[in-house]
Design an enzyme around this catalytic site. Structure first.
Site, PDB file in Angstrom:
ATOM      1  N   GLU A 184       0.842  -1.207   0.000  1.00  0.00           N
ATOM      2  CA  GLU A 184       0.000   0.000   0.000  1.00  0.00           C
ATOM      3  C   GLU A 184       0.876   1.256   0.000  1.00  0.00           C
ATOM      4  OE1 GLU A 184      -0.036  -2.554   2.007  1.00  0.00           O
ATOM      5  OE2 GLU A 184      -1.962  -2.878   2.998  1.00  0.00           O
ATOM      6  N   CYS A 189      -2.474  -3.842   7.025  1.00  0.00           N
ATOM      7  CA  CYS A 189      -2.066  -4.210   8.383  1.00  0.00           C
ATOM      8  C   CYS A 189      -2.399  -3.103   9.370  1.00  0.00           C
ATOM      9  CB  CYS A 189      -0.575  -4.550   8.417  1.00  0.00           C
ATOM     10  SG  CYS A 189       0.490  -3.125   8.182  1.00  0.00           S
ATOM     11  N   ALA A 226      27.554 -34.310  -2.911  1.00  0.00           N
ATOM     12  CA  ALA A 226      28.973 -34.509  -2.556  1.00  0.00           C
ATOM     13  C   ALA A 226      29.488 -35.693  -3.366  1.00  0.00           C
ATOM     14  CB  ALA A 226      29.124 -34.794  -1.054  1.00  0.00           C
ATOM     15  N   ALA A 250      31.915 -39.190  -3.755  1.00  0.00           N
ATOM     16  CA  ALA A 250      31.953 -40.390  -2.908  1.00  0.00           C
ATOM     17  C   ALA A 250      32.863 -40.206  -1.695  1.00  0.00           C
ATOM     18  CB  ALA A 250      32.401 -41.581  -3.748  1.00  0.00           C
ATOM     19  N   SER A 273      32.757 -31.571  -1.612  1.00  0.00           N
ATOM     20  CA  SER A 273      31.607 -30.919  -2.250  1.00  0.00           C
ATOM     21  C   SER A 273      31.870 -29.448  -2.586  1.00  0.00           C
ATOM     22  CB  SER A 273      30.376 -31.011  -1.331  1.00  0.00           C
ATOM     23  OG  SER A 273      30.567 -30.218  -0.179  1.00  0.00           O
ATOM     24  N   GLY A 290      22.850 -30.963   5.402  1.00  0.00           N
ATOM     25  CA  GLY A 290      23.029 -31.840   4.248  1.00  0.00           C
ATOM     26  C   GLY A 290      21.828 -32.732   3.995  1.00  0.00           C
ATOM     27  N   PRO A 291      22.077 -33.835   3.295  1.00  0.00           N
ATOM     28  CA  PRO A 291      20.993 -34.699   2.852  1.00  0.00           C
ATOM     29  C   PRO A 291      20.095 -35.218   3.974  1.00  0.00           C
ATOM     30  CG  PRO A 291      23.107 -35.405   1.915  1.00  0.00           C
ATOM     31  CD  PRO A 291      23.402 -34.260   2.821  1.00  0.00           C
ATOM     32  N   SER A 310      16.284 -34.016   3.935  1.00  0.00           N
ATOM     33  CA  SER A 310      15.272 -35.075   3.800  1.00  0.00           C
ATOM     34  C   SER A 310      14.262 -35.014   4.940  1.00  0.00           C
ATOM     35  CB  SER A 310      15.934 -36.455   3.818  1.00  0.00           C
ATOM     36  OG  SER A 310      16.857 -36.585   2.772  1.00  0.00           O
TER      37      SER A 310
END
Ligand SMILES: NC(=O)C1=CN([C@@H]2O[C@H](COP(=O)(O)OP(=O)(O)OC[C@H]3O[C@@H](n4cnc5c(N)ncnc54)[C@H](OP(=O)(O)O)[C@@H]3O)[C@@H](O)[C@H]2O)C=CC1
Ligand SMILES: Nc1c(N[C@@H]2O[C@H](COP(=O)(O)O)[C@@H](O)[C@H]2O)[nH]c(=O)[nH]c1=O
Ligand SMILES: [Zn+2]
Length: 371
Positions: free
Chosen positions: A67, A93, A179, A181, A185, A284-285, A289
């Site tokens: 606004e 608001c 990353a 093996a 990374s 990380g993963p 997850s």
């Protein structure tokens, strides 16, 4: 439910005019150009004497509300907003946060009528319509409500759950690895994508990683520019997990906290108690997850680099998906960007349940010809 006005139920005047419906469409499109985070996407348009004078939008936490942006644009054009109609995608608001209450700004500007798509569910910010009516401003709620809700679907969910908004960022190879093996990374993505990652950090109140990432990468978690200099806004560094953060860990250089918990919902509750409105989950993963599995990622940013890492760690290795029918679905939330040699894909969860039915008359059907 039809659009609500403060007029008596017996009065037959249509809720919004054709021009107001068009202005709402423009305001919704402007809102969609904003950046997601602790604040909802909001757009606004100002109508006077049968013309749309200006369209404004909110550009992220701490910046002027839509606004105010629209009123500023009106004044910049040398126009007078007194007696005008403001069309806003969210109820103005009524609180003083990082910016002042928009309801008061609209009253002070002499706005005569406010059409807004949906009420503000945020307890602190709500009450703007009551304040406007108390000041003699006519209000109409409902036009465009379905689109406004859809636009802010995840923000509304986060607000209803009383938790911070969550963005997750994954920097991955073409084959979905974060990353190699051997655990290396840095870096999978190029400098342009990493700069975008730092801009994400600068927009968040907190950046969160798991203890595995701390031990593997020793991340700094600061927001930095292309010269490695700190950006103005720095997020809180958050580590999730049971193992202690090593004494010399780089992330200790800024404000940091370790939360010894594996439950994303409980971690978010603790961060909400600390005043965090927007968390960036950087992996990380295992941690990524866990957030995705709990449906606690509102925006997913994937930086896709053109390389393959074969048997490295997968971005969501710990996600429980046994069969295609259990796949976690996403949809694009904005354009795919090319960042140097990488792609940036911004996504939001595909709804797991159908969206709530449109509570208002669709735009364009509740209007009268311009008088
Ligand atoms: N390319 C990218 O975008 C990124 C890549 N990486 C890479 O990922 C690798 C590290 O992976 P990973 O160890 O999975 O990293 P995480 O950061 O996900 O850490 C995992 C650890 O966090 C703790 N933890 C906290 N919450 C949970 C939960 N809900 N479920 C399971 N564990 C939880 C556990 O440790 P505890 O026993 O202490 O509780 C667990 O071992 C490194 O090679 C790093 O370089 C990391 C981040 C980003
Ligand atoms: N590997 C990887 C990323 N990894 C993320 O960046 C963290 C390191 O942050 P810092 O120490 O502050 O620079 C690391 O722990 C992980 O969260 N990010 C990316 O944009 N691209 C990449 O290729
Ligand atoms: Zn406002």
């Amino acid at each position: 439910m039809s659009p609500q006005t403060d007029r008596g139920a017996g009065q037959a005047r249509p809720a919004v005019t054709r021009l107001e419906a068009r202005a709402m469409d423009l305001a919704l499109r402007a809102a969609a150009e904003g950046v997601r985070g602790a604040n909802p996407l909001v757009g606004a348009a100002i109508i006077h004497d049968g013309r749309i004078l200006a369209v404004g939008r909110h550009r992220g936490a701490g910046t002027p509300h839509a606004e105010i942006d629209a009123l500023r644009a009106v004044r910049e054009r040398g126009e007078d907003p007194r007696g005008a109609t403001a069309v806003v995608t969210l109820e103005p608001c009524n609180h003083t946060g990082r910016t002042g209450p928009c309801a008061r700004a609209l009253v002070d500007a002499g706005i005569a009528r406010v059409v807004y798509a949906m009420a503000d569910p945020h307890a602190v910010a709500s009450g703007g319509a009551v304040r406007l009516r108390a000041a003699g401003v006519e209000t109409v709620e409902g036009p465009g409500a379905g689109r406004a809700r859809e636009l802010n679907e995840r923000w509304l969910l986060a607000t209803a759950q009383g938790r911070p908004y969550v963005t997750a960022k994954i920097a991955q190879s073409l084959d979905g690895r974060v990353a190699a093996a051997d655990g290396t990374s840095q870096w999978i993505t190029g400098p342009e994508a990493r700069r975008s990652g730092h801009a994400l950090r600068a927009r968040a109140d907190a950046v969160l990683v798991g203890t595995g990432t701390v031990l593997a990468d020793d991340p700094r978690l600061t927001a930095r520019d292309e010269h490695d200099a700190p950006l103005e806004h720095q997020p809180l560094h958050v580590v999730m997990g049971a193992r202690p953060v090593p004494a010399g860990a780089a992330l200790r250089d800024g404000p940091w906290v370790r939360i010894a918990d594996h439950d994303p919902a409980r971690v978010l509750a603790e961060l909400a108690d600390r005043g965090v409105g927007h968390v960036l989950v950087e992996g990380g993963p295992s941690v990524t997850s866990a957030f995705i599995g709990a449906d606690l990622v509102d925006t997913l940013v994937v930086h896709e680099a053109p390389l393959m890492l074969g048997p490295g760690a997968g971005a969501t290795d710990s996600l429980t998906v046994g069969t295609l029918g259990e796949a976690v679905h996403w949809r694009l939330d904005g354009p795919v960007r090319v960042l140097g040699g990488d792609l940036e894909i911004t996504l939001r969860p595909a709804p797991r349940r159908p969206l709530a039915a449109e509570p208002s008359t669709p735009l364009g059907e509740a209007c009268s010809p311009e008088s």
